[in-house]
Design a protein around this motif. Structure first.
Motif, PDB file in Angstrom:
ATOM      1  N   PHE A   1      12.781   2.157   7.098  1.00 30.40           N
ATOM      2  CA  PHE A   1      14.031   2.913   7.146  1.00 30.40           C
ATOM      3  C   PHE A   1      13.949   4.024   8.190  1.00 30.40           C
ATOM      4  O   PHE A   1      14.932   4.331   8.868  1.00 30.40           O
ATOM      5  CB  PHE A   1      14.340   3.513   5.777  1.00 30.40           C
ATOM      6  CG  PHE A   1      14.618   2.477   4.712  1.00 30.40           C
ATOM      7  CD1 PHE A   1      14.899   1.168   5.046  1.00 30.40           C
ATOM      8  CD2 PHE A   1      14.576   2.821   3.368  1.00 30.40           C
ATOM      9  CE1 PHE A   1      15.152   0.209   4.072  1.00 30.40           C
ATOM     10  CE2 PHE A   1      14.833   1.878   2.391  1.00 30.40           C
ATOM     11  CZ  PHE A   1      15.123   0.567   2.740  1.00 30.40           C
ATOM     12  N   LEU A   2      12.769   4.620   8.321  1.00 30.67           N
ATOM     13  CA  LEU A   2      12.580   5.627   9.366  1.00 30.67           C
ATOM     14  C   LEU A   2      12.703   4.986  10.744  1.00 30.67           C
ATOM     15  O   LEU A   2      13.270   5.574  11.673  1.00 30.67           O
ATOM     16  CB  LEU A   2      11.199   6.278   9.226  1.00 30.67           C
ATOM     17  CG  LEU A   2      11.002   7.258   8.065  1.00 30.67           C
ATOM     18  CD1 LEU A   2       9.537   7.689   8.005  1.00 30.67           C
ATOM     19  CD2 LEU A   2      11.904   8.460   8.215  1.00 30.67           C
ATOM     20  N   GLY A   3      12.141   3.777  10.870  1.00 33.25           N
ATOM     21  CA  GLY A   3      12.222   3.065  12.140  1.00 33.25           C
ATOM     22  C   GLY A   3      13.658   2.826  12.557  1.00 33.25           C
ATOM     23  O   GLY A   3      14.011   2.984  13.738  1.00 33.25           O
ATOM     24  N   ILE A   4      14.493   2.458  11.604  1.00 34.61           N
ATOM     25  CA  ILE A   4      15.905   2.227  11.909  1.00 34.61           C
ATOM     26  C   ILE A   4      16.548   3.514  12.439  1.00 34.61           C
ATOM     27  O   ILE A   4      17.268   3.491  13.443  1.00 34.61           O
ATOM     28  CB  ILE A   4      16.651   1.737  10.650  1.00 34.61           C
ATOM     29  CG1 ILE A   4      16.160   0.334  10.264  1.00 34.61           C
ATOM     30  CG2 ILE A   4      18.159   1.724  10.888  1.00 34.61           C
ATOM     31  CD1 ILE A   4      16.735  -0.180   8.961  1.00 34.61           C
ATOM     32  N   ALA A   5      16.267   4.635  11.783  1.00 37.06           N
ATOM     33  CA  ALA A   5      16.860   5.912  12.207  1.00 37.06           C
ATOM     34  C   ALA A   5      16.400   6.303  13.603  1.00 37.06           C
ATOM     35  O   ALA A   5      17.213   6.690  14.457  1.00 37.06           O
ATOM     36  CB  ALA A   5      16.485   7.005  11.199  1.00 37.06           C
TER      37      ALA A   5
ATOM     38  N   PHE B   1      -1.027   2.245  12.280  1.00 40.36           N
ATOM     39  CA  PHE B   1      -1.919   1.240  12.846  1.00 40.36           C
ATOM     40  C   PHE B   1      -3.369   1.533  12.475  1.00 40.36           C
ATOM     41  O   PHE B   1      -4.125   0.628  12.080  1.00 40.36           O
ATOM     42  CB  PHE B   1      -1.772   1.186  14.367  1.00 40.36           C
ATOM     43  CG  PHE B   1      -2.856   0.374  15.034  1.00 40.36           C
ATOM     44  CD1 PHE B   1      -2.849  -1.008  14.950  1.00 40.36           C
ATOM     45  CD2 PHE B   1      -3.896   1.003  15.712  1.00 40.36           C
ATOM     46  CE1 PHE B   1      -3.868  -1.764  15.544  1.00 40.36           C
ATOM     47  CE2 PHE B   1      -4.908   0.268  16.303  1.00 40.36           C
ATOM     48  CZ  PHE B   1      -4.893  -1.122  16.216  1.00 40.36           C
ATOM     49  N   LEU B   2      -3.779   2.788  12.594  1.00 41.33           N
ATOM     50  CA  LEU B   2      -5.154   3.161  12.266  1.00 41.33           C
ATOM     51  C   LEU B   2      -5.440   2.956  10.784  1.00 41.33           C
ATOM     52  O   LEU B   2      -6.551   2.550  10.407  1.00 41.33           O
ATOM     53  CB  LEU B   2      -5.407   4.615  12.662  1.00 41.33           C
ATOM     54  CG  LEU B   2      -5.405   4.903  14.168  1.00 41.33           C
ATOM     55  CD1 LEU B   2      -5.538   6.397  14.428  1.00 41.33           C
ATOM     56  CD2 LEU B   2      -6.515   4.136  14.873  1.00 41.33           C
ATOM     57  N   GLN B   3      -4.457   3.203   9.938  1.00 45.41           N
ATOM     58  CA  GLN B   3      -4.623   2.954   8.507  1.00 45.41           C
ATOM     59  C   GLN B   3      -4.816   1.463   8.244  1.00 45.41           C
ATOM     60  O   GLN B   3      -5.682   1.065   7.452  1.00 45.41           O
ATOM     61  CB  GLN B   3      -3.409   3.469   7.742  1.00 45.41           C
ATOM     62  CG  GLN B   3      -3.327   4.983   7.669  1.00 45.41           C
ATOM     63  CD  GLN B   3      -4.414   5.596   6.818  1.00 45.41           C
ATOM     64  OE1 GLN B   3      -4.607   5.213   5.667  1.00 45.41           O
ATOM     65  NE2 GLN B   3      -5.136   6.547   7.373  1.00 45.41           N
TER      66      GLN B   3
ATOM     67  N   ALA C   1       3.355   9.205  16.903  1.00 46.26           N
ATOM     68  CA  ALA C   1       2.172   9.581  16.131  1.00 46.26           C
ATOM     69  C   ALA C   1       2.150   8.859  14.788  1.00 46.26           C
ATOM     70  O   ALA C   1       1.085   8.408  14.330  1.00 46.26           O
ATOM     71  CB  ALA C   1       2.158  11.097  15.917  1.00 46.26           C
ATOM     72  N   PHE C   2       3.313   8.722  14.172  1.00 44.24           N
ATOM     73  CA  PHE C   2       3.411   8.033  12.888  1.00 44.24           C
ATOM     74  C   PHE C   2       3.067   6.554  13.043  1.00 44.24           C
ATOM     75  O   PHE C   2       2.351   5.977  12.208  1.00 44.24           O
ATOM     76  CB  PHE C   2       4.828   8.197  12.333  1.00 44.24           C
ATOM     77  CG  PHE C   2       4.992   7.702  10.930  1.00 44.24           C
ATOM     78  CD1 PHE C   2       4.174   8.176   9.914  1.00 44.24           C
ATOM     79  CD2 PHE C   2       5.969   6.775  10.612  1.00 44.24           C
ATOM     80  CE1 PHE C   2       4.329   7.733   8.608  1.00 44.24           C
ATOM     81  CE2 PHE C   2       6.129   6.320   9.325  1.00 44.24           C
ATOM     82  CZ  PHE C   2       5.311   6.801   8.308  1.00 44.24           C
ATOM     83  N   ALA C   3       3.561   5.922  14.107  1.00 44.72           N
ATOM     84  CA  ALA C   3       3.284   4.508  14.346  1.00 44.72           C
ATOM     85  C   ALA C   3       1.790   4.259  14.536  1.00 44.72           C
ATOM     86  O   ALA C   3       1.229   3.294  13.985  1.00 44.72           O
ATOM     87  CB  ALA C   3       4.068   4.012  15.565  1.00 44.72           C
TER      88      ALA C   3
ATOM     89  N   THR D   1       0.828  -1.199   0.000  1.00 42.84           N
ATOM     90  CA  THR D   1       0.000   0.000   0.000  1.00 42.84           C
ATOM     91  C   THR D   1       0.867   1.256   0.000  1.00 42.84           C
ATOM     92  O   THR D   1       2.057   1.214   0.353  1.00 42.84           O
ATOM     93  CB  THR D   1      -0.914   0.032   1.239  1.00 42.84           C
ATOM     94  OG1 THR D   1      -0.104   0.127   2.419  1.00 42.84           O
ATOM     95  CG2 THR D   1      -1.759  -1.234   1.311  1.00 42.84           C
ATOM     96  N   TRP D   2       0.261   2.393  -0.361  1.00 42.22           N
ATOM     97  CA  TRP D   2       1.003   3.655  -0.369  1.00 42.22           C
ATOM     98  C   TRP D   2       1.365   4.098   1.039  1.00 42.22           C
ATOM     99  O   TRP D   2       2.364   4.794   1.246  1.00 42.22           O
ATOM    100  CB  TRP D   2       0.186   4.750  -1.064  1.00 42.22           C
ATOM    101  CG  TRP D   2      -1.094   5.124  -0.355  1.00 42.22           C
ATOM    102  CD1 TRP D   2      -2.331   4.624  -0.578  1.00 42.22           C
ATOM    103  CD2 TRP D   2      -1.238   6.090   0.703  1.00 42.22           C
ATOM    104  NE1 TRP D   2      -3.258   5.197   0.258  1.00 42.22           N
ATOM    105  CE2 TRP D   2      -2.624   6.110   1.052  1.00 42.22           C
ATOM    106  CE3 TRP D   2      -0.366   6.930   1.370  1.00 42.22           C
ATOM    107  CZ2 TRP D   2      -3.124   6.939   2.056  1.00 42.22           C
ATOM    108  CZ3 TRP D   2      -0.860   7.765   2.363  1.00 42.22           C
ATOM    109  CH2 TRP D   2      -2.224   7.762   2.692  1.00 42.22           C
ATOM    110  N   GLN D   3       0.572   3.649   2.010  1.00 42.42           N
ATOM    111  CA  GLN D   3       0.877   4.031   3.395  1.00 42.42           C
ATOM    112  C   GLN D   3       2.208   3.462   3.863  1.00 42.42           C
ATOM    113  O   GLN D   3       2.844   4.018   4.764  1.00 42.42           O
ATOM    114  CB  GLN D   3      -0.238   3.557   4.331  1.00 42.42           C
ATOM    115  CG  GLN D   3      -1.562   4.276   4.143  1.00 42.42           C
ATOM    116  CD  GLN D   3      -2.486   3.535   3.202  1.00 42.42           C
ATOM    117  OE1 GLN D   3      -2.021   2.858   2.282  1.00 42.42           O
ATOM    118  NE2 GLN D   3      -3.795   3.643   3.425  1.00 42.42           N
ATOM    119  N   ALA D   4       2.636   2.351   3.270  1.00 39.18           N
ATOM    120  CA  ALA D   4       3.888   1.710   3.679  1.00 39.18           C
ATOM    121  C   ALA D   4       5.109   2.465   3.170  1.00 39.18           C
ATOM    122  O   ALA D   4       6.233   2.210   3.630  1.00 39.18           O
ATOM    123  CB  ALA D   4       3.927   0.270   3.176  1.00 39.18           C
TER     124      ALA D   4
END
Length: 231
Positions: free
Chosen positions: A103-107, A148-150, A142-144, A91-94
């Motif tokens: 990659f953001l999670g790693i940072a 989840f809500l998506q 907030a992003f996480a 999906t585009w949300q990913a």
């Protein structure tokens, strides 16, 4: 002579020391052995959660790489129509920013792990640095939860690895907030200041963190419970 001594003591007193919102009801000295030990325990908790989040982000990054090479690839965590990492990953949300969210999670995890390891070693960071980290990780939280809500309402499928990141991000954010409140970096206005410091000093804030995670699990079971393992 006495007045000079008193004036000198008042001049050297840390600014804001008379603010009741900065007083710790258990131990008001941030350099005391008890506070140092508490800060170290909090940092260890954050390291454990951060490492789990980092490992999960690496796994999702590898899966995203596989998906880029083969759009029809299936993931190791594709268990059913509901529990399906590949469904979410397509999906585009990913890829909200044009690259896999992992990659953001790693940072984010590398930053918080580095800070926590330094804190375990006794390093104390300035207020501006800790508040900057608080803002950064609040964005991550907030992003996480947005992801989840998506997944919950829009995509209609759940990624186990993503859920684990949501949980670890919640734990790291709670630990960081606990740390900033008790050390006086995060100063809530009015009565909220003393109340929040008392809550953290007593350890009752853990109940709030656990309650959030319980609500998260309950929401998943409420909607997907009967079909979680359906083929």
């Amino acid at each position: 002579m006495t007045s000079v001594t008193e004036d000198s003591a008042q001049a050297t007193r840390p600014r804001g020391d008379d603010d009741p919102s900065l007083h710790d009801p258990v131990d008001d000295d941030p350099t005391s052995p008890a506070r140092v030990a508490w800060r170290r325990r909090t940092a260890i908790e954050m390291v454990v959660s951060g490492v789990l989040g980092l490992i999960t982000s690496f796994v999702l990054s590898i899966e995203a790489w596989r998906l880029a090479k083969d759009p029809q690839a299936t993931f190791s965590c594709d268990f059913s129509s509901v529990i399906s990492c590949s469904t979410v990953a397509k999906t585009w949300q990913a890829e909200l920013l044009g690259f896999p969210n992992a990659f953001l999670g790693i940072a984010f995890e590398v930053v918080v792990i580095t800070i926590s390891v330094a804190a375990i070693g006794g390093v104390r960071f300035p207020r501006w640095f800790m508040l900057g980290t608080q803002v950064l990780y609040t964005i991550a939280l907030a992003f996480a939860y947005w992801l989840f809500l998506q997944s919950y309402f829009v995509i209609g499928a759940l990624c186990p690895w993503c859920l684990l990141i949501t949980a670890t991000t919640t734990l790291v954010w709670a630990g960081l907030t606990r740390w900033n409140i008790r050390d006086g970096h995060l100063r809530l206005p009015g009565r909220a200041g003393p109340w929040s410091r008392g809550l953290v000093a007593s350890g009752y804030d853990w109940y709030l963190t656990i309650a959030v995670l319980v609500v998260l699990v309950a929401a998943i079971l409420l909607k997907y419970g009967p079909v979680l393992l359906a083929s």
